[in-house]
Design a protein around this motif. Structure first.
Motif, PDB file in Angstrom:
ATOM      1  N   UNK A 143      46.979  40.804  48.704  1.00 47.63           N
ATOM      2  CA  UNK A 143      46.679  40.564  47.552  1.00 47.63           C
ATOM      3  C   UNK A 143      45.289  41.007  46.817  1.00 47.63           C
ATOM      4  N   UNK A 144      44.516  39.778  47.639  1.00 45.48           N
ATOM      5  CA  UNK A 144      43.136  40.060  47.014  1.00 45.48           C
ATOM      6  C   UNK A 144      42.417  41.614  46.922  1.00 45.48           C
ATOM      7  N   UNK A 145      42.613  42.165  48.160  1.00 46.36           N
ATOM      8  CA  UNK A 145      41.875  43.758  48.401  1.00 46.36           C
ATOM      9  C   UNK A 145      43.034  44.763  47.248  1.00 46.36           C
ATOM     10  N   UNK A 146      44.115  44.069  46.782  1.00 47.68           N
ATOM     11  CA  UNK A 146      45.082  45.045  46.339  1.00 47.68           C
ATOM     12  C   UNK A 146      44.519  44.830  44.991  1.00 47.68           C
ATOM     13  N   UNK A 147      43.401  43.541  44.648  1.00 49.70           N
ATOM     14  CA  UNK A 147      43.173  43.444  43.456  1.00 49.70           C
ATOM     15  C   UNK A 147      41.847  44.135  42.950  1.00 49.70           C
ATOM     16  N   UNK A 148      40.771  44.223  44.310  1.00 44.72           N
ATOM     17  CA  UNK A 148      39.357  44.767  44.220  1.00 44.72           C
ATOM     18  C   UNK A 148      39.938  46.027  44.203  1.00 44.72           C
ATOM     19  N   UNK A 149      40.970  47.313  44.053  1.00 45.61           N
ATOM     20  CA  UNK A 149      40.986  48.375  43.647  1.00 45.61           C
ATOM     21  C   UNK A 149      41.483  48.393  43.041  1.00 45.61           C
ATOM     22  N   UNK A 150      42.508  48.194  41.981  1.00 46.51           N
ATOM     23  CA  UNK A 150      42.888  47.893  40.391  1.00 46.51           C
ATOM     24  C   UNK A 150      40.935  47.550  40.036  1.00 46.51           C
ATOM     25  N   UNK A 151      40.143  45.974  40.522  1.00 45.53           N
ATOM     26  CA  UNK A 151      38.745  46.500  39.952  1.00 45.53           C
ATOM     27  C   UNK A 151      37.732  47.569  39.653  1.00 45.53           C
ATOM     28  N   UNK A 152      37.758  47.815  41.213  1.00 47.51           N
ATOM     29  CA  UNK A 152      37.159  49.261  41.547  1.00 47.51           C
ATOM     30  C   UNK A 152      37.387  51.040  40.522  1.00 47.51           C
ATOM     31  N   UNK A 183      52.224  45.987  54.162  1.00 46.28           N
ATOM     32  CA  UNK A 183      51.763  46.186  52.733  1.00 46.28           C
ATOM     33  C   UNK A 183      51.682  47.234  52.208  1.00 46.28           C
ATOM     34  N   UNK A 184      52.958  47.156  51.678  1.00 39.19           N
ATOM     35  CA  UNK A 184      53.323  48.709  50.406  1.00 39.19           C
ATOM     36  C   UNK A 184      53.043  48.338  48.715  1.00 39.19           C
ATOM     37  N   UNK A 185      52.374  46.850  48.632  1.00 38.77           N
ATOM     38  CA  UNK A 185      51.473  47.094  47.862  1.00 38.77           C
ATOM     39  C   UNK A 185      49.873  47.459  47.587  1.00 38.77           C
ATOM     40  N   UNK A 186      49.618  46.765  48.769  1.00 42.33           N
ATOM     41  CA  UNK A 186      49.048  47.149  48.610  1.00 42.33           C
ATOM     42  C   UNK A 186      47.979  48.972  48.796  1.00 42.33           C
ATOM     43  N   UNK A 187      49.015  49.866  49.356  1.00 45.17           N
ATOM     44  CA  UNK A 187      49.060  51.312  49.769  1.00 45.17           C
ATOM     45  C   UNK A 187      49.323  51.683  48.067  1.00 45.17           C
ATOM     46  N   UNK A 188      50.120  51.235  47.493  1.00 49.02           N
ATOM     47  CA  UNK A 188      50.517  51.369  46.158  1.00 49.02           C
ATOM     48  C   UNK A 188      48.999  51.317  44.895  1.00 49.02           C
ATOM     49  N   UNK A 190      46.016  51.433  46.277  1.00 47.38           N
ATOM     50  CA  UNK A 190      45.330  52.596  46.739  1.00 47.38           C
ATOM     51  C   UNK A 190      45.659  53.561  46.775  1.00 47.38           C
ATOM     52  N   UNK A 191      46.809  53.984  46.031  1.00 50.13           N
ATOM     53  CA  UNK A 191      46.728  55.392  45.453  1.00 50.13           C
ATOM     54  C   UNK A 191      47.351  55.225  44.132  1.00 50.13           C
ATOM     55  N   UNK A 192      47.001  54.302  43.428  1.00 51.25           N
ATOM     56  CA  UNK A 192      46.790  54.450  41.860  1.00 51.25           C
ATOM     57  C   UNK A 192      44.590  54.341  41.803  1.00 51.25           C
ATOM     58  N   UNK A 193      44.190  53.988  42.360  1.00 48.59           N
ATOM     59  CA  UNK A 193      43.065  53.581  42.627  1.00 48.59           C
ATOM     60  C   UNK A 193      42.494  55.220  42.467  1.00 48.59           C
ATOM     61  N   UNK A 194      42.738  56.020  44.094  1.00 48.52           N
ATOM     62  CA  UNK A 194      42.071  57.294  44.292  1.00 48.52           C
ATOM     63  C   UNK A 194      42.904  58.301  42.873  1.00 48.52           C
TER      64      UNK A 194
END
Length: 229
Positions: A143-152, A183-188, A190-194
């Motif tokens: 979940x921390x990794x997903x948070x970092x993608x959102x902040x990027x 981790x589908x949440x992290x993958x999602x 990542x897709x939003x970040x791109x």
């Protein structure tokens, strides 16, 4: 290797036959890298106030050496930037570490330049491999990794550059992809970040028992990827 447990500890038998407990500098699952009987390589510290003299650095898995120390990737990525491996990141005038940003977060590397502006560089350690030649991240829910993608993504929308660097500490791969099933949440995220303009790349390391060195970029097998320029 005898066992790894409580996230930060491992037991091992040295070549001398001595049984030791050491520090494991990796809080992740280390999926596939903790098999009892595996050959491992340690650093040894003398003096000071350390509770454990030995720290785990490398594990032999799938007939290759794998780096597990999560304190090393940031420095390895800095070396890769200096070597010109990551687009134009080596042309920024200033480089800072662990700068506060987002919501209670710190960016691994912050680049600043009078003309180019700011570039936020987030680094993730990668050591998971299930299929020949393919490195994957993450190896467990993050979940921390997903948070970092959102902040990027937030940094891009604020007018800055943001770069996600996956640092692969094993040499038996030539491709990288997300482990979407774990981790589908992290993958999602990542897709939003791109879609928001975050850039991404993966770097493979060359590893021996004496050295870990950032070696080259590898292909990222993800649709919608924004490669680092």
């Amino acid at each position: 290797m005898i066992r790894r447990y409580k996230r930060f500890l491992f037991d091992a038998e040295l070549e001398s036959g001595e049984l030791i407990t050491g520090f494991c500098p990796n809080t992740g699952s280390m999926r596939g890298l903790t098999t009892p009987g595996s050959t491992c390589y340690l650093t040894q510290h003398t003096g000071g106030t350390r509770k454990y003299r030995h720290a785990l650095e490398l594990v032999e898995a799938d007939d290759t050496l794998v780096g597990i120390n999560t304190a090393r990737p940031n420095l390895l990525v800095e070396d890769a930037i200096d070597a010109g491996l990551i687009g134009s990141l080596g042309t920024y005038a200033e480089r800072m570490r662990e700068q506060k940003y987002g919501i209670n977060s710190r960016i691994d590397i912050l680049l600043r330049d009078h003309e180019k502006g700011l570039a936020y560089v987030e680094v993730k350690n990668v050591h998971f491999r299930r299929s020949p030649g393919l490195a994957e991240f993450p190896d467990s829910v993050t979940s921390r990794g997903a948070k970092h993608l959102e902040e990027l993504g937030d940094m891009v929308e604020a007018g800055h550059r943001a770069i996600m660097v996956y640092l692969i500490q094993r040499a038996d791969v030539d491709r990288f992809s997300l482990c979407r099933g774990l981790d589908p949440v992290y993958a999602a995220a990542f897709d939003r970040a791109m879609k928001r303009g975050v850039e991404a790349c993966a770097i493979r390391c060359k590893i021996t028992s004496d050295e870990i060195r950032a070696e080259s970029l590898v292909a990222v097998e993800e649709a919608g990827l924004n490669s680092v320029i």
